[in-house]
Design an enzyme around this catalytic site. Structure first.
Site, PDB file in Angstrom:
ATOM      1  CG  HIS A 170       2.678  -3.455 -58.920  1.00  7.53           C
ATOM      2  ND1 HIS A 170       2.365  -3.721 -58.029  1.00  7.53           N
ATOM      3  CD2 HIS A 170       4.178  -3.488 -58.987  1.00  7.53           C
ATOM      4  CE1 HIS A 170       3.694  -4.343 -57.071  1.00  7.53           C
ATOM      5  NE2 HIS A 170       4.703  -3.908 -57.959  1.00  7.53           N
TER       6      HIS A 170
ATOM      7  CG  ASN B 129       9.249   2.416 -71.507  1.00 12.62           C
ATOM      8  OD1 ASN B 129       8.128   2.412 -72.361  1.00 12.62           O
ATOM      9  ND2 ASN B 129      10.328   3.194 -71.871  1.00 12.62           N
TER      10      ASN B 129
ATOM     11  CG  ASP C 103       7.392  -3.459 -56.020  1.00 11.16           C
ATOM     12  OD1 ASP C 103       6.609  -3.665 -55.102  1.00 11.16           O
ATOM     13  OD2 ASP C 103       7.267  -3.744 -57.211  1.00 11.16           O
TER      14      ASP C 103
ATOM     15  CD  GLU D  67       6.289   4.514 -74.384  1.00  9.29           C
ATOM     16  OE1 GLU D  67       7.208   3.525 -74.358  1.00  9.29           O
ATOM     17  OE2 GLU D  67       5.055   4.202 -74.170  1.00  9.29           O
TER      18      GLU D  67
ATOM     19  CG  ASP E 127       8.205  -3.415 -77.161  1.00  8.48           C
ATOM     20  OD1 ASP E 127       7.891  -2.228 -76.509  1.00  8.48           O
ATOM     21  OD2 ASP E 127       9.466  -3.532 -77.791  1.00  8.48           O
TER      22      ASP E 127
ATOM     23  CB  CYS F 131       0.814  -4.241 -55.027  1.00  6.79           C
ATOM     24  SG  CYS F 131      -0.646  -3.540 -55.819  1.00  6.79           S
TER      25      CYS F 131
ATOM     26  CD  GLU G 220      -0.037   8.820 -81.097  1.00  2.00           C
ATOM     27  OE1 GLU G 220       0.700   9.096 -80.081  1.00  2.00           O
ATOM     28  OE2 GLU G 220      -0.022   9.165 -82.166  1.00  2.00           O
TER      29      GLU G 220
END
Length: 685
Positions: A339, A402, A362, A451, A404, A278, A456
């Protein structure tokens, strides 16, 4: 389309008069120095080429031994190699419409006419023949190649970039830094973009010629097509991606230190250059974009998701077997330690207002878009806001930064149980080189809304359990362990809350070597233990040690590991998963050179490269390479064998030719370990 006009590319500036065959013989003078300054193209090394930017005007002078006072001139600009695309316009006394090609007389004497020629801001970049016709005679060709580029200095160009410091960084800077590693342990790799090199220019123009002529005026389409043309997958493009670990027949991705050698090879052979990953794709695309005049930067996202769902669902799913080991057969999605892709700067007239600025593209071939391997451009602001149906490829790019992260563990009955969902791990850190500084800039908040705190995010990355139950579990790997030393990993279990009673934790603990794409390449440890967890809340720790002899065979390409623990607590019906990524410290090449060098000194300057083998095995078939634009010519040395603990010291000459701050980069490749590097910044006075 046809190839580049190679004769033009190597032909020096003619010193003989260019005489027309008609009754009015005249010469055409290019005023190269003045035009290059006006068009911000002085850094290009092609001194015999007139390199211009659209949206600006340029100067040509017609001289003759015959009185030109009554002559009428016409300018012809013909695209190469698409000669049916041409612009013909009369020379007038007054300037014309800036949105069109025109030529007017700037000044006139009996034997000299200076022309002011305007290039509209939406002109098609590329190569051109320029001719001038006097009266009704045959046109006379300007003897030099004319190249038109995009223009980030022009407010009417869609790539306009207002801030001069930004232009200096994202257009004119021919050196840079690309970040690699993981979110907690990362470092920059110097990259020589070399966009002003002659071969870089030729290759960039060749790539431009592979794009349909009607699209070349539009940086949106040029950047999109370039993201496809940079890889081999659909169109015999520039770079051959390879993540196999077998790099026979080419250069390992870790062996490249810049784009010039890649672009030179491709320009010469028109065959894909082996091999790339990459950061090589990104560095090469940055070179092409900056060369063509499109502001660009290489961007690294740590914990970058690769969502393979169709349609993309903004989630990455991991599956684990009952014993806690990673189920590679069932898992298709992945999370890369890092990446690297590109941001390019432009307006988006194809979209409603508000989407201009940085656009993500990309070139690394991951998923098809419109049937080929290309990605973007997609507005970064749209990615940040999580919008849908914004061209191009917003769902895939959004997932990269972003998504999950969902973790499923097989149960004894054969079903999979979702034991953990992490919402703030993907895209936990996004970095690029800072403007005007050789350091990193955190641009995470350009790509996503905040976030949570850094603390965290780190706690999630470190594997803190967030599932139901009252047994807290964490993994603490030793950070900063040099390659070749034992690795200690600590597992901690502790009861939280007020419910009475001891807990029994059944733990499946594993440590695996991985490549930076997250793929497991070797299991180093896998054990099942039962741990009593005291009722009083005191912590229980278990320490695991992995010896070098166990992990060294798997670290040929990357020095990355992941520790995982699957925990079942029967008293609470608790199933949990925790994990932690960590990297070993790479061995380094130490470069002893002066930090400041005067290029005008006529004395022999040398440096020394030192490397000590830190492993318990010998390194064989060793190749040491040292290079640095404006500092040294590329030098390579071969060593049959470096024994454990042995050191090599290689002296090399320094030949400074360009002023400014320059990176000197050393790379060491061997049969056992790839990509050992060292670098130092040297200021040439």
């Amino acid at each position: 389309h046809g190839g580049l006009n190679q004769q033009w590319a190597i032909e020096p500036v003619s010193t003989a008069p260019a005489v027309a065959s008609g009754p009015i013989p005249f010469n055409i003078l290019g005023h190269f120095d003045e035009n290059r300054i006006r068009h911000f193209t002085s850094k290009f090394l092609s001194k015999d080429v007139l390199i211009l930017r659209r949206g600006f005007d340029f100067i040509l002078e017609i001289t003759s031994t015959i009185n030109l006072s009554s002559s009428i001139f016409e300018v012809q600009l013909v695209a190469h190699p698409e000669s049916d695309n041409k612009h013909i316009f009369k020379v007038t006394d007054q300037p014309g419409n800036k949105s069109q090609y025109y030529a007017n007389v700037k000044s006139r004497t009996p034997f000299s006419v200076i022309l002011n020629i305007n290039i509209p801001a939406n002109a098609t970049p590329g190569q051109y023949f320029l001719s001038i016709k006097a009266n009704n005679n045959q046109p006379q060709k300007f003897p030099n190649q004319v190249i038109i580029l995009f223009n980030p200095w022009c407010p009417d160009d869609t790539v306009y970039l207002e801030d001069e410091l930004w232009r200096n960084e994202y257009v004119l800077n021919d050196q840079g830094l690309i970040w690699v590693g993981n979110a907690e342990q990362n470092s920059p790799v110097p990259w020589n973009f070399g966009q002003f090199n002659v071969k870089s220019l030729l290759c960039s123009l060749y790539i431009l010629q592979q794009i349909p002529f009607k699209e070349r005026h539009d940086p949106v389409l040029v950047s999109r097509r370039t993201s496809a043309l940079a890889n081999v997958n659909d169109d015999n493009g520039i770079l051959w991606g390879n993540w196999s670990g077998n790099y026979a027949g080419g250069t390992p991705p870790f062996g490249w230190t810049g784009s010039i050698a890649i672009l030179e090879q491709f320009e010469k052979t028109k065959k894909p250059v082996k091999f790339a990953q990459c950061w090589v794709f990104s560095g090469t695309v940055t070179s092409i974009m900056r060369c063509l005049g499109i502001p660009a930067r290489s961007v690294t996202t740590f914990n970058s998701a690769h969502d393979t769902s169709k349609p993309f669902n903004r989630k990455v799913d991991y599956y684990y077997k009952v014993d806690g080991t990673y189920d590679s057969d069932k898992t298709n999605d992945s999370v890369w330690n890092f990446h690297v892709w590109n941001d390019v700067w432009m307006k988006r007239p194809d979209l409603k207002p508000g989407y201009g600025g940085w656009q993500a593209i990309d070139a690394t071939p991951q998923e098809e878009s419109e049937g080929i391997y290309q990605t973007g451009p997609v507005p970064v602001v749209a990615v940040k806001n999580g919008e849908k149906d914004i061209p191009y490829d917003i769902e895939f790019v959004f997932a990269e930064v972003n998504a999950d992260s969902c973790h499923w563990v097989a149960q004894p009955n054969g079903e999979y149980k979702l034991v953990r969902t992490v919402t703030d791990n993907i895209g936990s850190l996004i970095k690029t080189k800072a403007i005007g500084k050789n350091e990193g800039q955190d641009i995470t908040l350009e790509y996503k809304h905040k976030e949570g705190s850094v603390e965290e995010r780190i706690s999630q990355q470190g594997g803190q359990d967030d599932s139901a139950g009252d047994v807290y579990v964490s993994i603490s790997p030793a950070i900063g362990v040099p390659t070749g030393q034992p690795i200690k990993v600590t597992l901690t279990l502790q009861k939280k809350g007020n419910q009475p009673g001891e807990r029994t934790a059944k733990v499946n603990f594993s440590v695996s070597a991985i490549v930076y794409t997250g793929k497991n390449i070797g299991e180093l440890l896998n054990t099942a233990i039962t741990v009593p967890v005291p009722a009083d809340g005191s912590a229980v720790t278990k320490e695991f040690v992995i010896e070098p002899i166990t992990y060294i065979p798997f670290l040929k390409t990357d020095h990355s590991l992941i520790a995982r623990a699957v925990i079942n607590v029967p008293e609470q019906n608790q199933s949990s998963l925790v994990f932690a990524h960590f990297d070993l410290e790479d061995p380094q090449i130490h470069l002893n050179v002066p930090t400041k060098i005067n290029k005008n000194l006529r004395i022999l300057l040398t440096g020394i490269a030192k490397f000590k083998n830190p492993l318990t095995i010998p390194l064989t078939q060793v190749v040491l390479t040292i290079e640095g634009q404006g500092l040294v010519k590329k030098e390579t040395w071969n060593f049959d064998r470096i024994e454990p603990g042995a050191e090599i010291n290689q002296t090399f000459p320094l030949v400074p030719t360009e002023s400014g701050k320059k990176y000197l980069v050393a790379t060491l490749m061997s049969k056992e370990v790839f990509g050992t590097k060292g670098n130092v910044l040297v200021e040439v006075l």
